[in-house]
Design an enzyme around this catalytic site. Structure first.
Site, PDB file in Angstrom:
ATOM      1  CD  GLU A 170      -2.775  -1.474   2.337  1.00 42.41           C
ATOM      2  OE1 GLU A 170      -2.714  -0.655   3.262  1.00 42.41           O
ATOM      3  OE2 GLU A 170      -3.495  -2.485   2.375  1.00 42.41           O
ATOM      4  CG  ASP A 220      -1.496  -0.109  -3.157  1.00 43.65           C
ATOM      5  OD1 ASP A 220      -2.488   0.100  -2.416  1.00 43.65           O
ATOM      6  OD2 ASP A 220      -0.529   0.672  -3.236  1.00 43.65           O
ATOM      7  CD  GLU A 288      -4.108  -8.006   1.248  1.00 39.41           C
ATOM      8  OE1 GLU A 288      -5.029  -7.399   1.825  1.00 39.41           O
ATOM      9  OE2 GLU A 288      -2.920  -7.662   1.330  1.00 39.41           O
TER      10      GLU A 288
END
Ligand code: 9MR
Length: 377
Positions: A170, A220, A288
């Protein structure tokens, strides 16, 4: 108040009967994810990509537990949800705690599973000592030398065993090119080459020196839905690759909502995959995945599992797995990780219960699970 309770009870009853209806039609067998006869995601997708989940080390302690058996049966790649982040691995400057990560890597090796390392650097879940020096801001030199030591120690310990690392997490900004973080504030444009990527570059170079064969990922969120963020990611990675920084791929976290615009998403993946024009080995990973069934900014309440929600949920999962298959056929994607083992342990249960995973909190397989399996056939 009482009326609200009745409405809620009615909706719940409707949801339950919708699920029972599916079973009564004989379409969906009642199976647990660990049942021997149950289908396995890792087997179904073996020709396309590894399939995995984020788990916790306590899931790996008892070989007879349903969680342990589910993980061993269903997945070919795993991530630790929290225990390999800086605050847990390296909470004090001169102390590392590797026991949980060691257990995780051993388990993976015993079960022919690829362990992912998540994450070497992040702006959160990072101890403050990285940024301080006797009560003051640490100098850029000190922060960079700490990054180098941290990354080198961890990556070299697992050299050849942990083959993929989220090196930074991120770091791309939601508005500007990079996220405003302590890393960025303290290091800035250290080498004076006109960009602020220096702390990221240091982390990638150290990881590559520690294990030249490891796959090194820049990870990200929202890349799949925000083309401006995907472009910012492309620009940052392109510049660093052109400067010789050893980045192997981009991780799409894929925390998505229930219902996606598949064409728009495909376009955003294309933005990143253009890095292949100059770097043919460049890869994409899905790191994710989960499907938030709760509308953003709505007040806390449990998700109502209606028939419409179930259908939309299955469609969302089959849509994104359709895209993953395409990316795999293009040679771009070989790993898809979901962010949690089952609904009950998802980070999305904050203040309300959510319905984000393919497996229920009782470890039962959802209709969407079977649809995803069917898509692989
Ligand atoms: O799932 C993780 C949750 O248990 C932690 O409390 C949280 C702390 O910020 O981090 C969650 O995992 C995050 C991941 O490491 C990076 N991308 C977003 C994930 C969900 O917040």
């Amino acid at each position: 108040m009482r009326i609200l309770r009745y409405v809620r009870a009615g909706l719940l009853a409707a949801a339950v009967s919708a699920a029972m209806l599916l079973n009564a039609c004989g379409e969906i067998p009642e199976q647990y994810a660990y049942d021997e006869e149950a289908p396995s995601l890792r087997e179904a997708y073996a020709d396309y990509f590894k399939v995995g989940a984020a788990i916790n080390s306590w899931n790996l302690e008892d070989p007879e537990s349903p969680e342990y058996k589910t993980i061993a049966k269903q997945f070919s790649v795993l991530t630790l949800e929290n225990e390999s982040k800086p605050e847990n691995l390296h909470p004090e400057e001169d102390r590392y705690y590797f026991d949980k990560f060691d257990l995780f890597v051993d388990f993976c090796e015993d079960h022919d599973i690829s362990p992912r390392g998540h994450t070497l650097l992040w702006h959160t879940q990072v101890p403050d000592w990285f940024f301080r020096d006797n009560g003051h801001d640490a100098s850029a030199e000190l922060v960079l030398s700490r990054i180098k030591e941290h990354v080198t120690t961890i990556v070299s310990r697992y050299k050849g065993r942990v083959k993929t690392w989220d090196v930074v997490n991120e770091v791309i900004g939601d508005d500007g090119p990079l996220r405003q973080s302590e890393w960025l504030r303290l290091v800035g444009d250290y080498d004076g080459d006109g960009d602020d990527y220096d702390y990221i570059e240091t982390a990638f170079i150290a990881a590559h020196e520690a294990d030249p064969d490891a796959r090194l990922i820049i990870n990200d969120y929202s890349l799949e839905t925000s083309s401006s963020k995907a472009i910012r990611m492309y620009n940052a990675v392109k510049k660093m690759l052109d400067d010789g920084v050893p980045i192997s791929g981009v991780g799409f976290q894929m925390h998505i909502g229930n219902g996606v615009d598949l064409d728009a998403m495909r376009e955003n993946y294309r933005i990143i995959s253009r890095l292949r024009d100059d770097y043919p080995e460049f890869v994409i990973e899905v790191t994710e995945l989960d499907v938030n069934c709760y509308p953003w900014n709505a007040p806390p309440a449990d998700v109502e599992v209606t028939k419409e929600l179930l259908e939309q949920f299955s469609k969302t999962y089959t849509d994104v797995f359709t895209l993953f298959k395409e990316l795999s056929e293009d040679g771009l994607l070989d790993s898809v990780v979901m962010w949690g083992l089952h609904d009950g342990v998802s980070w999305l249960n904050n203040g309300h219960s959510n319905y984000p995973m393919l497996i229920t909190k009782e470890l039962k397989l959802k209709p969407a699970f079977y649809d995803v399996i069917k898509l692989a056939e």
